[in-house]
Enzyme design. Sequence first.
Site, PDB file in Angstrom:
ATOM      1  N   SER A  50       0.859  -1.041  -0.017  1.00 34.35           N
ATOM      2  CA  SER A  50       0.001  -0.022   0.177  1.00 34.35           C
ATOM      3  C   SER A  50       1.001   1.092  -0.078  1.00 34.35           C
ATOM      4  O   SER A  50       0.553   2.173  -0.478  1.00 34.35           O
ATOM      5  CB  SER A  50      -0.996   0.014   1.243  1.00 34.35           C
ATOM      6  OG  SER A  50      -1.980  -1.057   1.311  1.00 34.35           O
ATOM      7  N   TYR A 145      -2.877 -10.562   2.157  1.00 37.59           N
ATOM      8  CA  TYR A 145      -2.686  -9.604   2.799  1.00 37.59           C
ATOM      9  C   TYR A 145      -4.077  -8.861   3.419  1.00 37.59           C
ATOM     10  O   TYR A 145      -4.864  -8.742   2.589  1.00 37.59           O
ATOM     11  CB  TYR A 145      -2.296  -8.548   1.470  1.00 37.59           C
ATOM     12  CG  TYR A 145      -1.901  -6.939   1.812  1.00 37.59           C
ATOM     13  CD1 TYR A 145      -1.704  -6.512   3.091  1.00 37.59           C
ATOM     14  CD2 TYR A 145      -1.765  -6.021   0.973  1.00 37.59           C
ATOM     15  CE1 TYR A 145      -1.338  -5.277   3.513  1.00 37.59           C
ATOM     16  CE2 TYR A 145      -1.349  -4.794   0.932  1.00 37.59           C
ATOM     17  CZ  TYR A 145      -1.030  -4.485   2.454  1.00 37.59           C
ATOM     18  OH  TYR A 145      -0.790  -3.102   2.797  1.00 37.59           O
ATOM     19  N   LYS A 174       0.265 -10.782   6.005  1.00 38.16           N
ATOM     20  CA  LYS A 174       0.613  -9.770   6.483  1.00 38.16           C
ATOM     21  C   LYS A 174      -0.434  -9.291   6.902  1.00 38.16           C
ATOM     22  O   LYS A 174      -1.733  -8.958   6.485  1.00 38.16           O
ATOM     23  CB  LYS A 174       1.242  -8.758   5.413  1.00 38.16           C
ATOM     24  CG  LYS A 174       1.360  -7.215   6.020  1.00 38.16           C
ATOM     25  CD  LYS A 174       1.600  -6.162   5.152  1.00 38.16           C
ATOM     26  CE  LYS A 174       1.766  -4.966   5.573  1.00 38.16           C
ATOM     27  NZ  LYS A 174       2.231  -3.732   4.743  1.00 38.16           N
ATOM     28  N   ILE A 217       6.567  -6.731   8.366  1.00 43.41           N
ATOM     29  CA  ILE A 217       6.382  -6.064   7.089  1.00 43.41           C
ATOM     30  C   ILE A 217       5.865  -4.790   7.181  1.00 43.41           C
ATOM     31  O   ILE A 217       4.602  -4.687   7.354  1.00 43.41           O
ATOM     32  CB  ILE A 217       5.703  -6.937   6.143  1.00 43.41           C
ATOM     33  CG1 ILE A 217       6.067  -8.321   5.947  1.00 43.41           C
ATOM     34  CG2 ILE A 217       5.509  -6.174   4.728  1.00 43.41           C
ATOM     35  CD1 ILE A 217       5.396  -8.985   5.066  1.00 43.41           C
TER      36      ILE A 217
END
Length: 311
Positions: A50, A145, A174, A217
Amino acid sequence: MANSTPPPAGVYVPAVLFFDENEELDIQSIKAHVLRLAQGGVTGILVQGSNGEAQHLSHDERKTTIRLTRDTLDENGFQNVLVIAGTGGQSTKETKKLCVDAKEAGASHALVLTPGVWAPQMTKERILKFHRDVADASPIPTMVYNFPTVTAGLNLDSDTIGALGEHPNIVGTKLSCADVGKLHRLTSTLPASKFATFPGSSAVYLQGLVSGSAGIIGALPNVAPKAHAELYKLWQEAKLAEAEKLQALLGHADWELQKLGSIAGIKAIVSKHFGYGNVNVRGPLTPRDLEAAGSSSTAKLEELIVVEKAL
């Protein structure tokens, strides 16, 4: 597919991209940033997370920046630093294509965001089918994600992610929801050799490690990769008091970065302190003026940068 393995534990950074005044890729600044991150000790670089403005890029630009990152690492002796590609699209077909593109451009893993345009129709069954269909077709291992902020509030629970983790080509997640309870449920259910669980925020970095995470992350390593590598080292050496002290600073700095607008804030901080880059973003985002924000709004970030430069 049976041999798909998760990325190794460590520090991963969703790298920002830099643009010129015409919102075109600033190649030299992107390369400088990739090199500083690698020199800072990161385990891997996430391209088009992002923070990389993935949704602001064309397919060609996405492929170009993955290849640019891989080539920059290879040319400077960082062949062991991984490149993970964000491959989220709003359809299954597009996401499959982005995974193929990522493989061709040099990525080892794909991080797949759940489509959020039609959020009310994204039932658990459709979410499971989407990620499994993508993983079936992807030439590289995929990761889930979970970022409710950018998926219209869709927040995958540990049951859903755990079920996806049984797929042979889905090897990690993540969690930008920063839910440590969810993280711990996953790490205590799925073996680390098969599935890597990463928090997506430096605010819960050490807390995640205590709960069995594979590292981090997160956005803040764009600013301070060495400090994040140092915390990981302190954790491995069981120096918890020192790790807790550094974690407190990371937590405060991460909060300041969020209030600055994260992407624009990262670019403003990096260009001010590290001798490359600029504050340009692609609209509708707008640049961040640190002077207008005031020194009190970046006090902990400034403290972290002192630590970073001393490491």
